[in-house]
Structure formats: C-alpha cells, structure tokens
Design a protein around this motif. Structure first.
Motif, PDB file in Angstrom:
ATOM      1  N   THR A  27       0.800  -1.230   0.000  1.00 46.44           N
ATOM      2  CA  THR A  27       0.000   0.000   0.000  1.00 46.44           C
ATOM      3  C   THR A  27       0.828   1.273   0.000  1.00 46.44           C
ATOM      4  OG1 THR A  27      -0.174  -0.085   2.420  1.00 46.44           O
ATOM      5  CG2 THR A  27      -1.917  -1.156   1.161  1.00 46.44           C
ATOM      6  N   MET A  28       2.041   1.222   0.555  1.00 46.88           N
ATOM      7  CA  MET A  28       2.875   2.429   0.591  1.00 46.88           C
ATOM      8  C   MET A  28       3.485   2.696  -0.779  1.00 46.88           C
ATOM      9  SD  MET A  28       4.898   2.087   4.249  1.00 46.88           S
ATOM     10  CE  MET A  28       5.663   3.718   4.111  1.00 46.88           C
ATOM     11  N   THR A  29       3.607   3.958  -1.116  1.00 48.59           N
ATOM     12  CA  THR A  29       4.268   4.337  -2.367  1.00 48.59           C
ATOM     13  C   THR A  29       5.777   4.382  -2.150  1.00 48.59           C
ATOM     14  OG1 THR A  29       4.216   6.710  -1.875  1.00 48.59           O
ATOM     15  CG2 THR A  29       2.269   5.756  -2.969  1.00 48.59           C
ATOM     16  N   LEU A  30       6.518   4.448  -3.234  1.00 45.86           N
ATOM     17  CA  LEU A  30       7.970   4.585  -3.145  1.00 45.86           C
ATOM     18  C   LEU A  30       8.352   5.833  -2.363  1.00 45.86           C
ATOM     19  CD1 LEU A  30       8.971   3.587  -6.785  1.00 45.86           C
ATOM     20  CD2 LEU A  30       9.656   2.373  -4.720  1.00 45.86           C
ATOM     21  N   GLU A  31       7.618   6.905  -2.615  1.00 44.38           N
ATOM     22  CA  GLU A  31       7.912   8.164  -1.942  1.00 44.38           C
ATOM     23  C   GLU A  31       7.670   8.064  -0.441  1.00 44.38           C
ATOM     24  OE1 GLU A  31       6.044   7.831  -4.678  1.00 44.38           O
ATOM     25  OE2 GLU A  31       7.517   8.639  -6.101  1.00 44.38           O
ATOM     26  N   GLU A  32       6.595   7.405  -0.047  1.00 42.78           N
ATOM     27  CA  GLU A  32       6.287   7.240   1.375  1.00 42.78           C
ATOM     28  C   GLU A  32       7.358   6.407   2.074  1.00 42.78           C
ATOM     29  OE1 GLU A  32       1.404   7.517   1.393  1.00 42.78           O
ATOM     30  OE2 GLU A  32       2.375   5.599   0.961  1.00 42.78           O
ATOM     31  N   MET A  33       7.833   5.380   1.406  1.00 44.52           N
ATOM     32  CA  MET A  33       8.902   4.562   1.986  1.00 44.52           C
ATOM     33  C   MET A  33      10.179   5.372   2.183  1.00 44.52           C
ATOM     34  SD  MET A  33       8.609   0.838   0.159  1.00 44.52           S
ATOM     35  CE  MET A  33       7.183  -0.220   0.394  1.00 44.52           C
ATOM     36  N   GLN A  34      10.465   6.239   1.223  1.00 47.24           N
ATOM     37  CA  GLN A  34      11.698   7.019   1.296  1.00 47.24           C
ATOM     38  C   GLN A  34      11.644   8.100   2.371  1.00 47.24           C
ATOM     39  OE1 GLN A  34      13.576   7.947  -2.719  1.00 47.24           O
ATOM     40  NE2 GLN A  34      11.706   6.904  -3.408  1.00 47.24           N
ATOM     41  N   ASN A  35      10.478   8.331   2.934  1.00 49.74           N
ATOM     42  CA  ASN A  35      10.369   9.273   4.057  1.00 49.74           C
ATOM     43  C   ASN A  35      10.833   8.643   5.369  1.00 49.74           C
ATOM     44  OD1 ASN A  35       9.351  11.445   2.579  1.00 49.74           O
ATOM     45  ND2 ASN A  35       7.239  10.754   2.786  1.00 49.74           N
ATOM     46  N   ILE A  36      11.043   7.328   5.351  1.00 53.00           N
ATOM     47  CA  ILE A  36      11.515   6.622   6.539  1.00 53.00           C
ATOM     48  C   ILE A  36      13.035   6.686   6.572  1.00 53.00           C
ATOM     49  CG2 ILE A  36      11.651   4.372   7.695  1.00 53.00           C
ATOM     50  CD1 ILE A  36       8.970   3.677   6.374  1.00 53.00           C
TER      51      ILE A  36
END
Length: 230
Positions: free
Chosen positions: A67-76
C-alpha cells in the motif's frame, strides 16, 4: 566515519542474517526478514529498527509493502530509492508467488478458485479495475487483460474491446473480475448492467460469460454463485 550500521556490527540478538542461517527463514519475524533484505541501517538505527519502522503505520504489517508508495517509503530514515524499490519488488514477488501457487487449482466450476487467484492482484487497488480472464474449451486459463480502470459502468465498458481480446486469445469462456476499493463486494446496479450487456453479446459471439466476480477486502461475490448471470 562509517555512517551505516552493518549486520556484523549489530548485537548478537539483532542479527537476523545469522539467525536465518542457523534456524531457517521461517523462524524470523516479519521485521527480521525485511532487515535481512535491507542489510544496513543508519548511524542512528539498525536495519532491524528500520524494518520495524517500515511495518508501523498504515496497515501496521507487511501489507505496507503493497500500500505504501515509493515516496512514502523514502520518508523513513534509512530507506532510500534503492531500498524502497527492493521493498516494492519483494511485495510484487510475494503476490506473484501466491498467484502461481493458485494457478494450478483454478477452475471455472469453482468461483472461489478464480477469486483466490486474482485476490491479491485486485484487493489492494485504490481504483476500480476491470479484468477479463479468458479460458479455453478445457477451462484452462489462457490469460487476462485489463479492460478499464476507474468506475465500472456499462457506458464505459466496451463489449467490442472485451470480445476482440477474447477472439485474440481464442477463448471459449470468459470471466469478468473487478474490485471494490471500499472492501464491500456487493454488486451495484452498474455492475449488473455491465454483466447483462457482456453476457448478451457473449451469446451472440458464442463466447460464454462464465462469471463476473467482484473482489472486496479478502472476500468476493460471484454472480454465478448468486444466480445473477441470468
């Protein structure tokens, strides 16, 4: 100064890679499995802590990888473009493995087997997606094609496109499948109109509409099982 904490530098209790080698991957937690793939953390966090952060929020489990986008993952912290791509590939592999396992059991006479085969493909889609699954005279799956993305309405679904695909695959039977992002697979009036229209055209083309399956959140409704095919 090295800014990454490697597996070798982690405490013995936090070495998922070594645990995998000694005990087997089945003994690792979800976070430990992801930590093995991530390999390194940051100066502030180990790879295991980064994996645990990835599993927090959203679905709160491995479904985050879908469900997470690539961009959301990269915020971690600790997850850049490469590691985010790796996580999305892991999620895609998991879905393909699940589909491959179910493929050998797919049967037109068992709507549950067809729904199960497409469940992971469709249940996480944020928009309605209509798929056409095509079968030969022995009810073996020939392939599938996306017919439309967005609201499934009879005015937007072209029978011409559906049956051009069916003829291209030399299909004898077809099954329509689409998802309801709300999670509730109850058919709408538009769903019923689409089914009626495609079924009528199928009779003229001698290509039978064997079912229309609506995928919800890990559940489904089969028009065939409900006696809604007419």
């Amino acid at each position: 100064m090295n800014t990454h904490i490697t597996m070798k530098e982690m405490p013995e209790s936090e070495k998922p890679y070594e645990k995998c080698l000694s005990c087997g991957a089945q003994e690792l937690s979800d976070a430990e499995l992801l930590a093995v793939i991530l390999r390194t953390g940051t100066r502030e966090r180990t790879s295991l802590q980064t994996a645990q952060r990835l599993l927090c929020g959203g679905e709160g489990n491995l479904l985050n990888l879908i469900t997470m986008t690539l961009e959301e993952m990269q915020n971690i912290p600790g997850i850049g473009q490469v590691k985010a791509a790796q996580m999305k590939c892991v999620a895609e592999l998991a879905m393909r493995i699940a589909r491959t396992k179910r493929a050998v059991r797919i049967s037109l006479n068992q709507p549950e087997s067809v729904a199960g085969y497409y469940m992971e493909t469709l249940r996480h889609e944020p928009k309605e997606k209509l798929l056409l699954a095509m079968f030969d005279a022995k009810s073996s799956l020939l392939g599938d094609e996306v017919i439309s993305v967005g609201t499934v309405r009879h005015s937007l679904v072209s029978p011409r496109e559906v049956f051009l695909k069916a003829l291209q695959y030399k299909a004898v039977h077809i099954v329509l499948l689409h998802n309801h992002p709300s999670g509730d697979p109850t058919p709408s009036e538009a769903d019923k109109m689409v089914t009626k229209r495609i079924a009528a055209c199928g009779k003229m083309m001698d290509i039978a509409l064997a079912d229309h399956i609506i995928i919800g959140d890990n559940n489904y409704i089969s028009f065939r099982e409900k006696g809604l095919l007419g």
